[in-house]
Enzyme design. Structure first.
Site, PDB file in Angstrom:
ATOM      1  N   LYS A  15       0.432  -1.350   0.119  1.00 37.32           N
ATOM      2  CA  LYS A  15      -0.230  -0.105   0.314  1.00 37.32           C
ATOM      3  C   LYS A  15       0.695   1.354  -0.013  1.00 37.32           C
ATOM      4  O   LYS A  15       0.779   2.453  -0.656  1.00 37.32           O
ATOM      5  CB  LYS A  15      -1.265  -0.454   1.177  1.00 37.32           C
ATOM      6  N   ARG A  90      -8.619   0.877   9.546  1.00 37.30           N
ATOM      7  CA  ARG A  90      -8.613  -0.195  10.037  1.00 37.30           C
ATOM      8  C   ARG A  90      -9.352  -1.123  10.649  1.00 37.30           C
ATOM      9  O   ARG A  90      -9.084  -2.582  10.731  1.00 37.30           O
ATOM     10  CB  ARG A  90      -7.010  -0.155  11.212  1.00 37.30           C
ATOM     11  N   ARG A 126      11.836  -5.298   3.937  1.00 35.70           N
ATOM     12  CA  ARG A 126      11.523  -4.553   3.563  1.00 35.70           C
ATOM     13  C   ARG A 126      12.470  -3.504   4.079  1.00 35.70           C
ATOM     14  O   ARG A 126      13.229  -4.044   5.452  1.00 35.70           O
ATOM     15  CB  ARG A 126      10.035  -4.183   4.397  1.00 35.70           C
ATOM     16  N   ARG A 159      12.173  -1.428  10.108  1.00 41.20           N
ATOM     17  CA  ARG A 159      11.109  -1.350  10.976  1.00 41.20           C
ATOM     18  C   ARG A 159      10.857  -2.858  11.925  1.00 41.20           C
ATOM     19  O   ARG A 159      10.897  -3.516  11.649  1.00 41.20           O
ATOM     20  CB  ARG A 159       9.692  -1.627  10.786  1.00 41.20           C
ATOM     21  N   ARG A 170       0.213  -8.962  13.204  1.00 42.43           N
ATOM     22  CA  ARG A 170       0.132  -8.065  12.158  1.00 42.43           C
ATOM     23  C   ARG A 170      -1.024  -9.248  11.258  1.00 42.43           C
ATOM     24  O   ARG A 170      -2.441  -7.681  11.069  1.00 42.43           O
ATOM     25  CB  ARG A 170       1.569  -7.118  11.532  1.00 42.43           C
TER      26      ARG A 170
HETATM   27  P1  AMP Z   1       1.556   0.908   8.824  1.00 42.19           P
HETATM   28  O1  AMP Z   1       2.834   1.064   8.976  1.00 42.19           O
HETATM   29  O2  AMP Z   1      -0.088   0.664   8.255  1.00 42.19           O
HETATM   30  O3  AMP Z   1       1.544  -0.244   8.886  1.00 42.19           O
HETATM   31  O4  AMP Z   1       0.858   0.570  10.350  1.00 42.19           O
HETATM   32  C1  AMP Z   1       1.858   0.381  11.479  1.00 42.19           C
HETATM   33  C2  AMP Z   1       1.111   0.229  12.588  1.00 42.19           C
HETATM   34  O5  AMP Z   1       0.993   1.525  12.924  1.00 42.19           O
HETATM   35  C3  AMP Z   1       0.455  -0.900  13.004  1.00 42.19           C
HETATM   36  O6  AMP Z   1       0.555  -1.968  12.827  1.00 42.19           O
HETATM   37  C4  AMP Z   1      -0.382  -0.269  14.093  1.00 42.19           C
HETATM   38  O7  AMP Z   1      -0.245  -0.313  15.729  1.00 42.19           O
HETATM   39  C5  AMP Z   1      -0.354   1.494  13.969  1.00 42.19           C
HETATM   40  N1  AMP Z   1      -1.963   1.882  12.495  1.00 42.19           N
HETATM   41  C6  AMP Z   1      -2.177   2.175  11.856  1.00 42.19           C
HETATM   42  N2  AMP Z   1      -2.736   2.851  10.937  1.00 42.19           N
HETATM   43  C7  AMP Z   1      -3.269   2.382  11.802  1.00 42.19           C
HETATM   44  C8  AMP Z   1      -4.897   2.497  12.283  1.00 42.19           C
HETATM   45  N3  AMP Z   1      -5.663   2.900  11.384  1.00 42.19           N
HETATM   46  N4  AMP Z   1      -5.523   2.117  12.877  1.00 42.19           N
HETATM   47  C9  AMP Z   1      -4.823   1.654  14.067  1.00 42.19           C
HETATM   48  N5  AMP Z   1      -3.473   1.386  14.140  1.00 42.19           N
HETATM   49  C10 AMP Z   1      -2.927   2.067  13.196  1.00 42.19           C
END
Ligand code: AMP
Length: 214
Positions: A15, A90, A126, A159, A170
């Site tokens: 994404k 989410r 990554r 990360r 996740r």
């Molecule tokens: P991402 O970079 O989108 O993979 O997000 C990394 C982490 O940020 C996720 O595993 C969540 O802990 C948190 N996170 C990001 N977006 C959201 C969201 N919309 N709702 C809740 N947690 C989020």
């Protein structure tokens, strides 16, 4: 017309990478709630301190925190012609809150697909630029110089939540809490399914075709 693209799909499906490219081509900003939260953590804001532990363990950050970060961002001037969302919503509650901030007619939802083992493999390779946030994949999109960002010369890091056990958590969270959004949007919005496990160029051209046709 204001364009709003929502990128849905499991963690690691691309994404962020797809969103970056689309943002350049369509000239609307990419908004990643994960990036916004990581920015807060880096700056050690109160909000960042609250979010940190959830994120490092692969759990969702509470809705009130994420929503406040998102709303602040979409009110900025550069979002007036539209934006691309990566990582938000989410869960169903977030989707319902989002409805209050967008005109439904403008929304297209793109669901990027891939299976879990592919994603575990992709995420463990990554690397992210510590400085500008650019995304690399050690095999598919390697940097020109090992460990260094092509764009800004920053250091590439892994990360915390891209480590395998956290990735698996996740994915579990995604399947239980986020995937119900697929039916939610399938029934309500222009909804498109695009494979996320092929070449980046193919994924982008499939999405651009949707953009032109729909
Ligand atoms: P991402 O970079 O989108 O993979 O997000 C990394 C982490 O940020 C996720 O595993 C969540 O802990 C948190 N996170 C990001 N977006 C959201 C969201 N919309 N709702 C809740 N947690 C989020």
């Amino acid at each position: 017309m204001k364009k709003i693209l929502i990128l849905l799909g499991p963690p690691g499906v691309g994404k962020g990478t797809v969103g970056e490219k689309l943002s350049e081509i369509l000239r609307i900003p990419l908004i990643s709630t994960g990036d916004l939260l990581r920015e807060h953590i880096k700056k050690k804001t109160e909000l960042g301190l609250k979010a940190k532990e959830y994120m490092e363990n692969g759990y969702l950050v509470p809705d009130d925190i994420v929503v406040s970060v998102l709303v602040e961002r979409i009110r900025e001037d550069d979002c007036k012609n539209g934006f691309i969302l990566d990582g938000f919503p989410r869960n169903i509650n977030q989707a319902e809150i989002l409805e209050n901030f967008i005109n439904k007619e403008n929304v297209k939802v793109i669901y990027l697909t891939a299976d879990d083992e592919f994603l575990v493999n992709r995420l463990s390779n990554r690397r992210i630029c510590e400085n500008c946030g650019a995304i690399y994949h050690l095999i598919n999109i390697p940097p020109k110089v090992n460990g260094i960002c092509d764009k800004c010369g920053g250091k590439l890091v892994q990360r915390e939540d891209d480590k395998e056990d956290v990735v698996r958590n996740r994915l579990k969270v995604y399947h239980s809490v986020t995937s119900p959004l697929l039916d939610y949007y399938r029934n309500r919005r222009k909804f498109f399914v695009v494979p996320g496990d092929g070449k980046l160029e193919e994924t982008i051209s499939n999405i651009l075709k949707i953009e032109e046709d729909a």
